[in-house]
Enzyme design. Sequence first.
Site, PDB file in Angstrom:
ATOM      1  N   ALA A   1       6.219  -2.523   5.829  1.00 27.29           N
ATOM      2  CA  ALA A   1       7.402  -3.121   5.212  1.00 27.29           C
ATOM      3  C   ALA A   1       8.543  -2.106   5.277  1.00 27.29           C
ATOM      4  CB  ALA A   1       7.086  -3.477   3.765  1.00 27.29           C
TER       5      ALA A   1
ATOM      6  N   GLY B   1       2.224  -3.211   6.102  1.00 24.09           N
ATOM      7  CA  GLY B   1       2.579  -4.574   6.482  1.00 24.09           C
ATOM      8  C   GLY B   1       2.351  -4.830   7.957  1.00 24.09           C
TER       9      GLY B   1
ATOM     10  N   GLU C   1      -0.139   2.302   1.982  1.00 24.43           N
ATOM     11  CA  GLU C   1       0.613   1.914   0.783  1.00 24.43           C
ATOM     12  C   GLU C   1       0.278   2.770  -0.426  1.00 24.43           C
ATOM     13  OE1 GLU C   1      -0.538  -0.168   2.980  1.00 24.43           O
ATOM     14  OE2 GLU C   1       0.732  -1.950   3.187  1.00 24.43           O
TER      15      GLU C   1
END
Length: 685
Positions: free
Chosen positions: A62, A101, A124
């Site tokens: 992301a 992502g 993450e």
Amino acid sequence: MSPISTRRHGEVLIVTSNNPPVNALGHAVREGLVRAMDEADGDDAVKAVVIICEGNTFFAGADITEFGKPMQMPMLPMVVDRIESCTKPVVAAIHGTAFGGGLEVALASHYRVAVPSAKLGVPEVKLGLLPGAGGTQRLPRIAGVQKALEMATSGNPIGAKEAYEIGLVDRLIEGDLEQHAVAYAAEVMDTRPLPKSSERDDKLHEARDNPAIFDEFRKANARKFRGFEAPESNIRAIEAAGRLPYSQGVMEERRLFMELMSGTQARAQQYFFFAERKASKIEGLAEDTRPRDIRRVGVIGAGTMGGGISMNFLSAGIPVTIVEMAEEALDRGTGTMRKNYEATAAKGRMTAAQVEQAMGLLRPTLDFGALADCDLIIEAVFENMDVKKDVFGRLDKIAKPGAILASNTSYLNIDEIAAATSRPEDVLGLHFFSPANVMKLLEVVRGAKTAPDVLLTAMQLAKKIRKVAVVAGVCFGFIGNRMLIPRQTQANKLLLEGATPEQIDRVHVEFGMPMGPFQMADLAGVDIGWHRDPNRIENIRDKLCAMGRWGQKKGAGFYDYDEKRRPSPSPVVAELIDEFRARAGVQSREVTDQEIVERTLYTMVNEAAKILEEGVAQRASDIDVVWVYGYGWPVYRGGPMFWADTEGLPEILGGLQRQQERLGPDFSLSDLLVRKAEAGEKFTR
Ligand code: 3H9
């Protein structure tokens, strides 16, 4: 123009992302991907889809710069669901890093192909988060529960070959990725039903048959996870994958993701991600500055520091000339380096051939003149100004023109050292942290006359040897060690006032530091920097040194140690403290944990503010990088400056003012801290 473009190769729709530098899944990319899926579904002539990225990497996750801002539709979880629901087979063609992502996009695709050099991971957790676009639900379904736990809680990627072995990648591609991915897509275009990772559950039996797997994992990693919130949330989300149907599992994932996202730890860790990257940037550097060529490095001193420093270059394939004064010291030094490499090889992190390759680049010598062909020479001799000046004076005579001359001093004045040469513009400090082959931090100390290209060379070289470098100015102790001084001063005073070493250390450990000031002294050696006169006893440390209580290496220091180096509170030290307290005429009182925080950690923040104000650090975030990488400040608190901002600068200032009397006459408030606290500003933004 959209970063996502589509074109046709026969019956295959090739969806290409071009969003430098890392193809982050920002808004326009997400929108483009959904549009591409609509295009594929809406066109009967399209029989399969390939998703591929231009540049160095597949989607690296992301777009972190969008975090904390209002989310723009479509959100990533919707995008990955849209990919999975495409009625034509979707093939993710992976090179570089399929991270976060990016891996979730790949997991939602029906097939994954990758070049052997690709890396796949869900980092993450390092941002205080979890893979929140279905990753915690799809990864265990494809890679297995144990592997998913390992990948999600460590954040470390796996290589494409391993990914292939565990079924996370369907085919390894040698040669042109796009061409082979298209061919693969053509092979699978008629396969129905489409393999959807959300619908698989064969690998979840690992958890369904043995629910204890999660608690066992927690227990085995408790030390590593201490203080962090995100690993536990990752575990819970993966646990949900085993327990709940996919549709409910993703809801639980979403809930846990939002909980983390709104927390301070995630903010701190995301802040730190950018802080680390900013650190390598030199303020005010002219754009046409070019680095110097470094083909051979010289190291003076084959002790612990010199050896560790040399290993960094050898591991990066840069030849090193190492100089010592006596044969025995040279042999001992090179022997230790070999032993360290062999230990790494024994752990499987290096091959025997790599050990030989690294050692083969080392040229040990007793001849100082052998440094003449080095492009960078780093001095790692005894920490004494006269000794250093002597070394630099001699270097000046033999080093080739343009060679960079560096000192590994941890405290001393680089300008004074540079003045011992006729070329102060070529001199700077390279302060490695011990053990130098392990610790990631490098303080690059810029002297008053250091040339910009010398500084640039050092910063770029740091990257090559996998260090995180921070520019520091000249002052006693630079950024990191200078901040240790007020902490140690106050810790020592607190002992006299009634606190114990155990209490002070406990407060630091509970805060998240790997150890407290007295544990650190015992580990490093209480005798470091001692004047070595057993008759001159001015404080507790002098006394400990005179008694031979030099810390862990002697089995005694501020603590007593058993044969396994396990510490216990020392009655001898307790008595000593009483004695010094009586001598100072101080009354013992109860010291609260909060007071310890204010007097040790708040004073560090105050010193950091002075460092910033004086321009010794380029920016507040650099100070945080120094403390996280050099001293183990918990990254989930961002570093001392970020932490001060979260505490609130008025609170820090108030605490220091409350303690002002006790802080002693040497303490003074930083003007910058006062100004910022009064103006309601922060150090970091
Ligand atoms: C996520 O995916 C959440 C989802 O699960 C759920 C959502 C609902 N975004 O590191 P470099 C910039 S969380 C924005 O020096 P390298 C970086 O700041 C994400 N920017 O290069 C730098 O900018 P600048 C999970 C990013 O070759 C430039 O790119 N993914 C992002 O040494 C070059 O970076 C991650 O955590 C990003 N995601 O290493 C991966 N990534 O030039 C994070 C990088 O202005 N990224 N930038 O300083 C990395 O690990 C490394 O950047 C990578 C390349 C290995 C990809």
